[in-house]
Design a protein around this motif. Structure first.
Motif, PDB file in Angstrom:
ATOM      1  N   GLN A  48     -42.709 -35.135  -9.105  1.00  8.66           N
ATOM      2  CA  GLN A  48     -41.786 -36.087  -8.484  1.00  8.66           C
ATOM      3  C   GLN A  48     -42.214 -36.222  -7.042  1.00  8.66           C
ATOM      4  OE1 GLN A  48     -39.103 -37.641 -10.185  1.00  8.66           O
ATOM      5  NE2 GLN A  48     -40.448 -36.903 -11.790  1.00  8.66           N
ATOM      6  N   GLN A  55     -31.249 -37.513  -5.232  1.00 11.67           N
ATOM      7  CA  GLN A  55     -31.058 -38.804  -5.907  1.00 11.67           C
ATOM      8  C   GLN A  55     -30.671 -38.623  -7.371  1.00 11.67           C
ATOM      9  OE1 GLN A  55     -34.869 -40.901  -6.144  1.00 11.67           O
ATOM     10  NE2 GLN A  55     -34.727 -40.560  -8.282  1.00 11.67           N
ATOM     11  N   TYR A  56     -30.883 -37.411  -7.898  1.00 13.04           N
ATOM     12  CA  TYR A  56     -30.592 -37.201  -9.301  1.00 13.04           C
ATOM     13  C   TYR A  56     -29.143 -36.816  -9.554  1.00 13.04           C
ATOM     14  CZ  TYR A  56     -35.511 -37.693  -9.822  1.00 13.04           C
ATOM     15  OH  TYR A  56     -36.773 -38.213  -9.781  1.00 13.04           O
ATOM     16  N   GLY A 185     -37.817 -42.264 -13.734  1.00 13.65           N
ATOM     17  CA  GLY A 185     -36.920 -42.871 -12.752  1.00 13.65           C
ATOM     18  C   GLY A 185     -36.257 -44.168 -13.162  1.00 13.65           C
ATOM     19  N   LYS A 194     -23.290 -42.416 -17.984  1.00 12.64           N
ATOM     20  CA  LYS A 194     -22.357 -43.558 -18.011  1.00 12.64           C
ATOM     21  C   LYS A 194     -21.895 -43.841 -19.444  1.00 12.64           C
ATOM     22  CE  LYS A 194     -24.667 -46.166 -14.239  1.00 12.64           C
ATOM     23  NZ  LYS A 194     -25.638 -47.273 -14.062  1.00 12.64           N
ATOM     24  N   ASP A 212     -35.476 -33.338 -21.390  1.00 15.61           N
ATOM     25  CA  ASP A 212     -36.424 -33.391 -20.282  1.00 15.61           C
ATOM     26  C   ASP A 212     -36.539 -31.973 -19.770  1.00 15.61           C
ATOM     27  OD1 ASP A 212     -37.838 -33.604 -17.963  1.00 15.61           O
ATOM     28  OD2 ASP A 212     -36.672 -35.251 -17.111  1.00 15.61           O
ATOM     29  N   ALA A 266     -38.049 -36.674 -20.904  1.00 17.54           N
ATOM     30  CA  ALA A 266     -38.702 -36.715 -19.595  1.00 17.54           C
ATOM     31  C   ALA A 266     -39.179 -38.128 -19.287  1.00 17.54           C
ATOM     32  CB  ALA A 266     -39.875 -35.755 -19.588  1.00 17.54           C
ATOM     33  N   GLY A 267     -39.175 -38.461 -18.019  1.00 23.23           N
ATOM     34  CA  GLY A 267     -39.686 -39.766 -17.599  1.00 23.23           C
ATOM     35  C   GLY A 267     -41.168 -39.645 -17.367  1.00 23.23           C
ATOM     36  N   THR A 328     -31.681 -51.371 -16.441  1.00 27.29           N
ATOM     37  CA  THR A 328     -30.912 -50.822 -15.324  1.00 27.29           C
ATOM     38  C   THR A 328     -31.252 -51.530 -14.014  1.00 27.29           C
ATOM     39  OG1 THR A 328     -32.623 -49.210 -14.854  1.00 27.29           O
ATOM     40  CG2 THR A 328     -30.883 -48.522 -16.378  1.00 27.29           C
ATOM     41  N   ASP A 331     -28.410 -54.745 -10.311  1.00 26.43           N
ATOM     42  CA  ASP A 331     -27.730 -54.954  -9.033  1.00 26.43           C
ATOM     43  C   ASP A 331     -28.783 -54.858  -7.929  1.00 26.43           C
ATOM     44  OD1 ASP A 331     -27.805 -52.136 -10.011  1.00 26.43           O
ATOM     45  OD2 ASP A 331     -27.175 -51.694  -7.956  1.00 26.43           O
ATOM     46  N   VAL A 355     -25.618 -51.937 -13.625  1.00 29.65           N
ATOM     47  CA  VAL A 355     -25.391 -52.796 -12.450  1.00 29.65           C
ATOM     48  C   VAL A 355     -24.905 -51.991 -11.254  1.00 29.65           C
ATOM     49  CG1 VAL A 355     -25.038 -54.946 -13.730  1.00 29.65           C
ATOM     50  CG2 VAL A 355     -23.097 -53.416 -13.350  1.00 29.65           C
ATOM     51  N   GLU A 357     -24.900 -47.553  -9.450  1.00 31.35           N
ATOM     52  CA  GLU A 357     -25.115 -46.128  -9.694  1.00 31.35           C
ATOM     53  C   GLU A 357     -23.867 -45.403 -10.170  1.00 31.35           C
ATOM     54  OE1 GLU A 357     -28.192 -44.126  -7.100  1.00 31.35           O
ATOM     55  OE2 GLU A 357     -27.266 -45.501  -5.700  1.00 31.35           O
TER      56      GLU A 357
HETATM   57  N1  LIG Z   1     -28.578 -49.348  -8.333  1.00 33.50           N
HETATM   58  C1  LIG Z   1     -28.713 -48.728  -9.510  1.00 33.50           C
HETATM   59  N2  LIG Z   1     -29.253 -47.496  -9.564  1.00 33.50           N
HETATM   60  C2  LIG Z   1     -29.381 -46.905 -10.763  1.00 33.50           C
HETATM   61  C3  LIG Z   1     -28.969 -47.536 -11.962  1.00 33.50           C
HETATM   62  N3  LIG Z   1     -29.245 -46.690 -12.984  1.00 33.50           N
HETATM   63  C4  LIG Z   1     -29.793 -45.586 -12.433  1.00 33.50           C
HETATM   64  N4  LIG Z   1     -29.878 -45.704 -11.094  1.00 33.50           N
HETATM   65  C5  LIG Z   1     -30.427 -44.750 -10.130  1.00 33.50           C
HETATM   66  O1  LIG Z   1     -31.809 -44.559 -10.391  1.00 33.50           O
HETATM   67  C6  LIG Z   1     -32.215 -43.250 -10.021  1.00 33.50           C
HETATM   68  C7  LIG Z   1     -32.975 -42.606 -11.162  1.00 33.50           C
HETATM   69  O2  LIG Z   1     -32.076 -42.454 -12.254  1.00 33.50           O
HETATM   70  P1  LIG Z   1     -32.265 -41.319 -13.335  1.00 33.50           P
HETATM   71  O3  LIG Z   1     -31.148 -41.470 -14.288  1.00 33.50           O
HETATM   72  O4  LIG Z   1     -32.478 -40.002 -12.698  1.00 33.50           O
HETATM   73  O5  LIG Z   1     -33.611 -41.795 -14.001  1.00 33.50           O
HETATM   74  P2  LIG Z   1     -34.437 -41.066 -15.144  1.00 33.50           P
HETATM   75  O6  LIG Z   1     -35.023 -42.138 -15.977  1.00 33.50           O
HETATM   76  O7  LIG Z   1     -33.614 -40.057 -15.830  1.00 33.50           O
HETATM   77  O8  LIG Z   1     -35.573 -40.374 -14.270  1.00 33.50           O
HETATM   78  P3  LIG Z   1     -36.528 -39.156 -14.702  1.00 33.50           P
HETATM   79  O9  LIG Z   1     -35.654 -38.072 -15.199  1.00 33.50           O
HETATM   80  O10 LIG Z   1     -37.276 -38.829 -13.457  1.00 33.50           O
HETATM   81  O11 LIG Z   1     -37.410 -39.719 -15.742  1.00 33.50           O
HETATM   82  C8  LIG Z   1     -30.927 -42.512  -9.647  1.00 33.50           C
HETATM   83  O12 LIG Z   1     -30.815 -42.500  -8.251  1.00 33.50           O
HETATM   84  C9  LIG Z   1     -29.824 -43.368 -10.257  1.00 33.50           C
HETATM   85  O13 LIG Z   1     -28.600 -43.278  -9.558  1.00 33.50           O
HETATM   86  C10 LIG Z   1     -28.404 -48.855 -11.883  1.00 33.50           C
HETATM   87  O14 LIG Z   1     -28.031 -49.515 -12.871  1.00 33.50           O
HETATM   88  N5  LIG Z   1     -28.294 -49.395 -10.631  1.00 33.50           N
END
Ligand SMILES: Nc1nc2c(ncn2[C@@H]2O[C@H](COP(=O)(O)OP(=O)(O)OP(=O)(O)O)[C@@H](O)[C@H]2O)c(=O)[nH]1
Ligand SMILES: [Mg+2]
Length: 381
Positions: A48, A55-56, A185, A194, A212, A266-267, A328, A331, A355, A357
């Motif tokens: 990462q 942020q997670y 991500g 959600k 993950d 995992a991403g 995702t 917004d 739309v 976080e």
């Molecule tokens: N603005 C906005 N941010 C979002 C949305 N969905 C997710 N995020 C943000 O995107 C970032 C990454 O989200 P994660 O859910 O950690 O993504 P992930 O796919 O699980 O990432 P990895 O575990 O690294 O693969 C976080 O800061 C979330 O808050 C959305 O619909 N809108």
């Protein structure tokens, strides 16, 4: 281009998937049973590099959106909430096209060129832009008015995003197993949180599975969402074999009468073939443990990545049977046109959109509502 899509149901067990032979599934399960509990890591952790761990964590906002996305005064309240959330895409795509059509007054080749430019800039993608422009030429040929072209454009978008639409519904199986896949991500873990909140409100017993296993922070992030939503949390820690975690989770889910199992993965970078192999293995093992599972495999795509989302969709849908797309971060981005491209290129429904976080910022994707929101006209009021 031919893309593979299949919606799995209980009546279509794993043996119907060309990519998941029965023998392989049995071999995987035998391996998992033998190998446990020692962790198996057959892929490299994905570093990462740019993300801070904070942020997670689940966002505190309860879906208010950024101040600029909030409705402003009486005028703002007239707007649909969705139109506010997708404001940048609405303005960059439909707003601009409407403006050039109105300014031109008549439908000619020059106007179509301008529209083409706007579509490309709004990430609708070359193939889909070409399709739209070709169809618009018919309006030009029959001397359509500017108003007719605008109405026709709305119909075109509706035809693309509404085609073969299917909402995400709880099937008549228990547990309903949903696998979340997508690159780093895009919002997989957040979407699981959600969705779990929505299902909990419906009184469902939800289990989150920490598939993950590359990052400790990933496991903790999901754990926080599980606590926040009152979901059962299953993890075997970092480095564990994700397929093994999923296998055990399903055993537990059946024993505990869980309604919905949400499996995080995992991403990973889609260019790493071994990682795609691991996803295939999860699908095989889950299907072996519970015929028909995963009942849904949702590909999470980040709208802000624009055209990259298309190549991601191609790689994932070719590797595993994706049944639905979650788009995702609609917004705050002007790149939301990619949703139109994705729907034009893949016969896979968009089932949810993100739309924001906040915990309430996951919506059912409703094609009509989406297109109506894109066409909401601030200047007309
Ligand atoms: N603005 C906005 N941010 C979002 C949305 N969905 C997710 N995020 C943000 O995107 C970032 C990454 O989200 P994660 O859910 O950690 O993504 P992930 O796919 O699980 O990432 P990895 O575990 O690294 O693969 C976080 O800061 C979330 O808050 C959305 O619909 N809108
Ligand atoms: Mg994650």
């Amino acid at each position: 281009m031919v893309f593979f899509w299949r919606r799995k149901t209980e009546s279509a067990p794993e043996s119907s998937s060309p990519s998941i032979p029965q023998q392989e599934a049995e071999k995987d399960v035998a391996e998992i049973v033998q190998e446990q509990p020692s962790p198996v890591v057959d892929a490299q952790p994905q570093p990462q590099e740019t993300d801070s761990e904070s942020q997670y964590l689940p966002a505190d906002s309860e879906g208010e959106g950024s101040p600029e996305e909030r409705p402003r005064g009486l005028f703002g309240k007239l707007k649909s909430a969705l139109a506010q959330r997708i404001r940048k895409t609405r303005e960059g795509l439909v707003g601009q096209i409407r403006a050039v059509i109105k300014a031109a007054g008549k439908v000619d080749e020059d106007l179509l060129e301008r529209i083409e430019e706007i579509l490309i800039k709004a990430d609708v993608g070359p193939e889909t832009t070409l399709r739209i422009i070709e169809e618009m030429r018919e309006f030009e040929a029959r001397g359509a008015t500017a108003e007719e072209l605008i109405a026709g454009f709305k119909g075109q978008l509706m035809g693309i995003v509404g085609k073969d639409h299917r909402p995400l519904t709880l099937p008549d199986v228990r547990p309903w197993v949903v696998l979340f896949v997508g690159v780093n991500g895009t919002g997989k873990t957040t979407t699981i949180g959600k969705l779990a909140a929505q299902l909990r409100k419906q009184g469902k017993k939800v289990m989150m599975v920490a598939g993950d296993t590359f990052r400790a922070a990933a496991v903790e992030q999901l754990h926080i969402w599980a606590e926040r939503t009152g979901s059962v949390f299953v993890s075997k820690g970092m480095g564990a074999d994700p397929a093994g975690v999923a296998f055990d989770a399903l055993t537990q889910a059946r024993a505990e009468g869980v309604d919905v199992v949400l499996i995080d993965t995992a991403g990973r970078l889609h260019t790493k073939t071994n990682l795609m192999e691991e996803l295939k293995k999860i699908v095989r093992v889950v299907g072996k443990q519970l015929p028909g599972a995963p009942h849904d495999t949702l590909l999470v795509l980040d709208a802000t990545t624009g055209q990259n989302a298309i190549s991601q969709a191609k790689v994932f849908t070719e590797a595993i049977p994706v049944t639905g797309i979650v788009m995702t971060k609609l917004d705050g981005t002007a790149k939301g046109g990619v949703l139109i491209a994705i729907r034009n290129l893949f016969p896979i429904p968009v089932v949810k959109i993100g739309v924001g976080e906040g915990i309430d910022d996951l919506r059912d994707f409703n094609p009509q509502e989406f297109v109506d929101a894109l066409f909401e006209d601030e200047t007309a009021q």
